[in-house]
Enzyme design. Structure first.
Site, PDB file in Angstrom:
ATOM      1  N   CYS A 116     -10.078 -32.056  12.439  1.00 55.36           N
ATOM      2  CA  CYS A 116     -10.033 -33.433  11.966  1.00 55.36           C
ATOM      3  C   CYS A 116      -8.653 -33.977  12.340  1.00 55.36           C
ATOM      4  O   CYS A 116      -7.630 -33.399  11.937  1.00 55.36           O
ATOM      5  CB  CYS A 116     -10.218 -33.447  10.451  1.00 55.36           C
ATOM      6  SG  CYS A 116      -9.906 -35.045   9.699  1.00 55.36           S
ATOM      7  N   CYS A 128     -10.667 -39.243  16.887  1.00 59.39           N
ATOM      8  CA  CYS A 128     -11.295 -38.775  15.653  1.00 59.39           C
ATOM      9  C   CYS A 128     -12.426 -37.868  16.104  1.00 59.39           C
ATOM     10  O   CYS A 128     -13.141 -38.203  17.065  1.00 59.39           O
ATOM     11  CB  CYS A 128     -11.836 -39.957  14.846  1.00 59.39           C
ATOM     12  SG  CYS A 128     -12.996 -39.503  13.538  1.00 59.39           S
TER      13      CYS A 128
END
Ligand code: DGL
Length: 251
Positions: free
Chosen positions: A73, A180
Site C-alpha cells: 500500500c 496506489c
C-alpha cells in the site's frame, strides 16, 4: 521446521497487484495476505491512525510466523514504514512507493500524471521523491475516493470518476504513475478515458525484485520445490472480497 511465510497487507484487495508481481518472481513461497477492508480507505486517514493499523497488522503477521512483511500500500508505506522498521527490528519490512523514479530513468521529458491517494501525495516521503526526480512536466492528482470505488468493484462509478477527474488529460499526458496499489486494476478503464498513448508506471515489479534479492542475501528463500500457498484474511471477513481477490490473483 515449519516453513515460514511472507506477510503482505493493504487497506483492501488492491495489494493483489503487488502480490501478483511477487509470485511471478518468488512462486514457491507461502504468503499470508491481510486485507484491512474494515478500515479502508487509508488514503484519507490521519497518519497516526494509519500507523496504528499498520502496527497491529504487522504484529499479527509476525505472530503468524512471517519472515518478511510487504506493505503493499503506497499510503501505508509513505506514512508508516519508518515506524514499523523501528518497532519490528527483527523482521524484514518492504515498502512500495510511486514509481516516479522510473519516469526519471525512462521517460523524463514526457508529460506525466501521478495518481495517488491524498495521504501519499501529502506525505513527506513522497515529496522527497518528487523533488529529487521532478521533471517539471508533472501533475500530481489526489484521487480522493478512487481506491474505495475500486474496492467496491462498481464499474459505473469508476467510469464516472475517471471521466470527471482525469478526462481533461486525454491526449495530453504520456506517462501515468499508478501511485496506489488499487489503480493497476483499472488500467483498461483509464485507457478508455484517456486514450491509448500512455505508458503506465507502478512500483510492484521493482519491489518484487528487491524482495527476492534481500531474501537471498539473508538466506531466507524457501527451499521447497513446489508452488507456495496464498492465505487470504480480511478484517471485515468478507467472502466477496476473498472471491474477487483470488479472481484478480489468478488473472
Ligand atoms: N492501496 C492503497 C495505496 O496503495 C490505498 C488505498 C486506500 O486509500 O485505502 O495507497
Amino acid at each position: 521446521m515449519q516453513e515460514k511465510n511472507i506477510g503482505i497487507f493493504d487497506s483492501g484487495i488492491g495489494g493483489v497487484t503487488v502480490l501478483r508481481e511477487i509470485i511471478k518472481i518468488l512462486p514457491n513461497e507461502n504468503y499470508i495476505y491481510y486485507s484491512d477492508s474494515k478500515n479502508n480507505p487509508y488514503g484519507d486517514k490521519k497518519a497516526e491512525e494509519i500507523i496504528d493499523r499498520c502496527e497491529e497488522i504487522s504484529k499479527f503477521l509476525v505472530e503468524k510466523n512471517c519472515k518478511a512483511i510487504v506493505i503493499a500500500c503506497n499510503t501505508a508505506s509513505a506514512v508508516a514504514s519508518k515506524r514499523l522498521r523501528e518497532k519490528y527490528k527483527d523482521i524484514l519490512i518492504f515498502a512500495i512507493e510511486p514509481a516516479y523514479k522510473m519516469v526519471y530513468d525512462y521517460a523524463y521529458n514526457k508529460n506525466t500524471l501521478v495518481m495517488a491517494t491524498k495521504g501519499t501525495i501529502k506525505s513527506e516521503k513522497f515529496n522527497l521523491l518528487f523533488h529529487k526526480y521532478n521533471n517539471h512536466k508533472t501533475k500530481l492528482l489526489e484521487c480522493v475516493g478512487l481506491a474505495d470505488i475500486i474496492e467496491e468493484g462498481n464499474a459505473k462509478k469508476i467510469k464516472k470518476y475517471l471521466q470527471e477527474n482525469i478526462g481533461q488529460y486525454k491526449d495530453n499526458v504520456e506517462n501515468i504513475v499508478l501511485g496506489c496499489t488499487h489503480y493497476p486494476l483499472i488500467k483498461k478503464e483509464i485507457i478508455q478515458v484517456i486514450g491509448n498513448n500512455v505508458n503506465f508506471f507502478d512500483g510492484a515489479n521493482r519491489l518484487a525484485i528487491h524482495l527476492k534479492d534481500v531474501l537471498e542475501e539473508n538466506e531466507l528463500i524457501s527451499k521447497k520445490a513446489e508452488k507456495g500457498k496464498v492465505k487470504f484474511i480480511d478484517s471485515s471477513r468478507s467472502e466477496e472480497k476473498e472471491k474477487r481477490f483470488f479472481e484478480f490473483l489468478n488473472k
